[in-house]
Write a protein that holds these residues in place. Structure first.
Motif: not given
Ligand SMILES: [Cu+2]
Length: 267
Positions: A72, A100, A110, A131
């Motif tokens: 992250v 999250w 991410f 991503k």
């Protein structure tokens, strides 16, 4: 002439079917799909991620082995959240989930780095650095900075702010350098319980190329999650059964395109 062309294709299809759970012609995509692309409400700040190695349009795929890392990126630093990934089953395949909570305004990225996936049908390994971005509480700055991963698509249009019909622009980097004239595969992900319907196989995976500066542009025709996979050969080999094999490095980016409904705000 035509017959000799068809025969190898048929053999290839048979081999591919034997290894790859579903239709072989469809492209593989790493997937990191947030339950929402933008967090606006503190009472609804949890984002759940669906993480898998998939054929998105067809909505079937492969088992995703425990990733090498899941990071992250926020506030200029990267946190490894691999230990917080939860293994799950999608059908009889292994996929992963992650939860999250957005704690403060800002853009978070991410990033999944999977283990190399050996694909016998293509006689190569596949590694998709994958991503997605989530922006929270009105701060949507910083999405255009490279994260410094092995290969990545750097957005040149704000990923948290595109409608279906907008043109998305991204820059493909490999080892930090722009990739000119590189191939970018594009697929729509219909969602967890749906599969797409295309007029032909060539319409399942769309393809565009980067220009001389490594930029590509694509305009999705419909809302939802769209995946962009920029594919390059690694400058190294990995061994399968003692033999050196090519490694496909993918920079995959998932972007949510909103339906454009301007009249709703007035209602
Ligand atoms: Cu596959």
């Amino acid at each position: 002439m035509r017959k000799t062309l068809l025969q190898p294709a048929a053999v290839f299809a048979a081999i591919a079917l034997a290894f790859c759970a579903a239709a072989p012609a469809y492209a593989h995509f790493g997937m990191v799909i947030p339950s929402k692309p933008t967090v606006t409400d503190a009472a609804d700040s949890q984002v759940d991620f669906d993480i898998k190695f998939w054929h998105p349009f067809e909505n079937n795929g492969m088992t995703l082995a425990k990733p090498v890392s899941f990071k992250v990126y926020s506030d200029g630093k990267a946190t490894d959240a691999l230990a917080d990934l939860k293994e799950k089953k999608t059908g009889d395949l292994v996929t992963w989930s992650y939860s999250w909570k957005a704690a403060r305004p800002g853009v978070a990225a991410f990033v999944l780095e999977p283990q190399p996936y050996w694909e016998p049908a293509e006689d190569k390994f596949i590694i998709h650095y994958t991503k997605a971005y989530v922006d929270a509480f009105g701060d949507d700055e910083g999405w255009n900075e490279p994260l410094g991963i092995k290969t990545e698509i750097v957005p040149r249009a704000k990923p948290g702010g595109v409608y279906a019909g907008n043109t998305f622009v991204g820059k493909v980097l490999l080892d930090g350098k722009a990739v000119p004239n590189g191939e970018v595969e594009v697929e729509w992900y219909p969602g967890p319980d749906r599969k797409g319907d295309a007029p032909s196989e060539s319409m399942v995976t769309q393809v565009t190329l980067t220009d001389e500066n490594g930029n590509f542009a694509f305009t999705p025709p419909a809302p939802g999650w769209w995946g962009f996979a920029a594919l390059n050969d690694a400058d190294y080999k990995l061994k399968s059964d003692g033999q050196d094999k090519d490694v496909e490095l993918g920079a995959v980016l998932w972007v949510y395109f909103h339906e454009f409904r301007p009249s709703e705000a007035a209602q």
